[in-house]
Write a protein that holds these residues in place. Structure first.
Motif, PDB file in Angstrom:
ATOM      1  N   VAL A   1       0.829  -1.187   0.000  1.00 21.95           N
ATOM      2  CA  VAL A   1       0.000   0.000   0.000  1.00 21.95           C
ATOM      3  C   VAL A   1       0.877   1.256   0.000  1.00 21.95           C
ATOM      4  CG1 VAL A   1      -1.670   1.321   1.360  1.00 21.95           C
ATOM      5  CG2 VAL A   1      -1.924  -1.140   1.123  1.00 21.95           C
ATOM      6  N   TRP A   2       1.936   1.257   0.805  1.00 20.70           N
ATOM      7  CA  TRP A   2       2.803   2.442   0.873  1.00 20.70           C
ATOM      8  C   TRP A   2       3.501   2.716  -0.444  1.00 20.70           C
ATOM      9  CZ3 TRP A   2       1.912   5.840   4.329  1.00 20.70           C
ATOM     10  CH2 TRP A   2       1.366   5.459   5.559  1.00 20.70           C
ATOM     11  N   SER A   3       3.730   1.664  -1.214  1.00 18.31           N
ATOM     12  CA  SER A   3       4.387   1.877  -2.505  1.00 18.31           C
ATOM     13  C   SER A   3       3.491   2.695  -3.441  1.00 18.31           C
ATOM     14  CB  SER A   3       4.761   0.543  -3.145  1.00 18.31           C
ATOM     15  OG  SER A   3       3.609  -0.244  -3.369  1.00 18.31           O
ATOM     16  N   TRP A   4       2.165   2.523  -3.343  1.00 16.74           N
ATOM     17  CA  TRP A   4       1.241   3.311  -4.159  1.00 16.74           C
ATOM     18  C   TRP A   4       1.248   4.774  -3.730  1.00 16.74           C
ATOM     19  CZ3 TRP A   4      -0.046   1.539  -8.585  1.00 16.74           C
ATOM     20  CH2 TRP A   4      -0.177   0.167  -8.781  1.00 16.74           C
ATOM     21  N   PHE A   5       1.339   5.021  -2.425  1.00 13.63           N
ATOM     22  CA  PHE A   5       1.434   6.400  -1.944  1.00 13.63           C
ATOM     23  C   PHE A   5       2.730   7.058  -2.415  1.00 13.63           C
ATOM     24  CE2 PHE A   5      -1.555   4.857   1.405  1.00 13.63           C
ATOM     25  CZ  PHE A   5      -2.602   5.701   1.070  1.00 13.63           C
ATOM     26  N   LEU A   6       3.820   6.309  -2.359  1.00 12.71           N
ATOM     27  CA  LEU A   6       5.109   6.830  -2.813  1.00 12.71           C
ATOM     28  C   LEU A   6       5.073   7.129  -4.304  1.00 12.71           C
ATOM     29  CD1 LEU A   6       8.041   7.531  -2.253  1.00 12.71           C
ATOM     30  CD2 LEU A   6       8.610   5.130  -2.662  1.00 12.71           C
ATOM     31  N   LEU A   7       4.529   6.206  -5.096  1.00 13.18           N
ATOM     32  CA  LEU A   7       4.402   6.423  -6.529  1.00 13.18           C
ATOM     33  C   LEU A   7       3.531   7.644  -6.818  1.00 13.18           C
ATOM     34  CD1 LEU A   7       4.900   5.555  -9.452  1.00 13.18           C
ATOM     35  CD2 LEU A   7       2.896   4.053  -9.239  1.00 13.18           C
ATOM     36  N   SER A   8       2.427   7.787  -6.106  1.00 11.18           N
ATOM     37  CA  SER A   8       1.542   8.943  -6.288  1.00 11.18           C
ATOM     38  C   SER A   8       2.256  10.240  -5.951  1.00 11.18           C
ATOM     39  CB  SER A   8       0.298   8.808  -5.415  1.00 11.18           C
ATOM     40  OG  SER A   8      -0.441   7.673  -5.783  1.00 11.18           O
ATOM     41  N   ALA A   9       3.022  10.250  -4.877  1.00 12.86           N
ATOM     42  CA  ALA A   9       3.757  11.449  -4.476  1.00 12.86           C
ATOM     43  C   ALA A   9       4.810  11.816  -5.522  1.00 12.86           C
ATOM     44  CB  ALA A   9       4.412  11.235  -3.122  1.00 12.86           C
ATOM     45  N   ILE A  10       5.497  10.832  -6.068  1.00 14.89           N
ATOM     46  CA  ILE A  10       6.507  11.080  -7.096  1.00 14.89           C
ATOM     47  C   ILE A  10       5.851  11.631  -8.359  1.00 14.89           C
ATOM     48  CG2 ILE A  10       8.145   9.958  -8.660  1.00 14.89           C
ATOM     49  CD1 ILE A  10       8.831   8.075  -6.281  1.00 14.89           C
ATOM     50  N   LEU A  11       4.757  11.020  -8.783  1.00 15.32           N
ATOM     51  CA  LEU A  11       4.060  11.494  -9.985  1.00 15.32           C
ATOM     52  C   LEU A  11       3.516  12.905  -9.793  1.00 15.32           C
ATOM     53  CD1 LEU A  11       2.181   8.270 -11.118  1.00 15.32           C
ATOM     54  CD2 LEU A  11       4.207   9.320 -12.152  1.00 15.32           C
TER      55      LEU A  11
END
Length: 70
Positions: A1-11
């Protein structure tokens, strides 16, 4: 789940940085070529998605507020 938040923050960061760069380095209506088949152009959208309600901004706002409210 945290990987999706990290990806969203990067994008989100890449999106905002690219918008900042375009506003600072490209004049309104100018073209900046990234590749032979891809270029950036600075424009502004006065309406909502796909320039809907550009000519009738007040009507568009009322319809969208009504849609979101229900």
């Amino acid at each position: 789940v945290w990987s999706w938040f990290l990806l969203s923050a990067i994008l989100l960061a890449v999106d905002q940085l690219s918008k900042w760069w375009v506003v600072k380095h490209i004049g309104f209506g100018e073209f900046f070529s990234l590749f032979p088949s891809l270029s950036l152009t600075l424009t502004y959208n006065a309406g909502v998605a796909f320039s809907l309600f550009t000519q009738h901004a007040a009507l568009g706002k009322m319809l969208l507020i009504g849609f979101v409210s229900f």
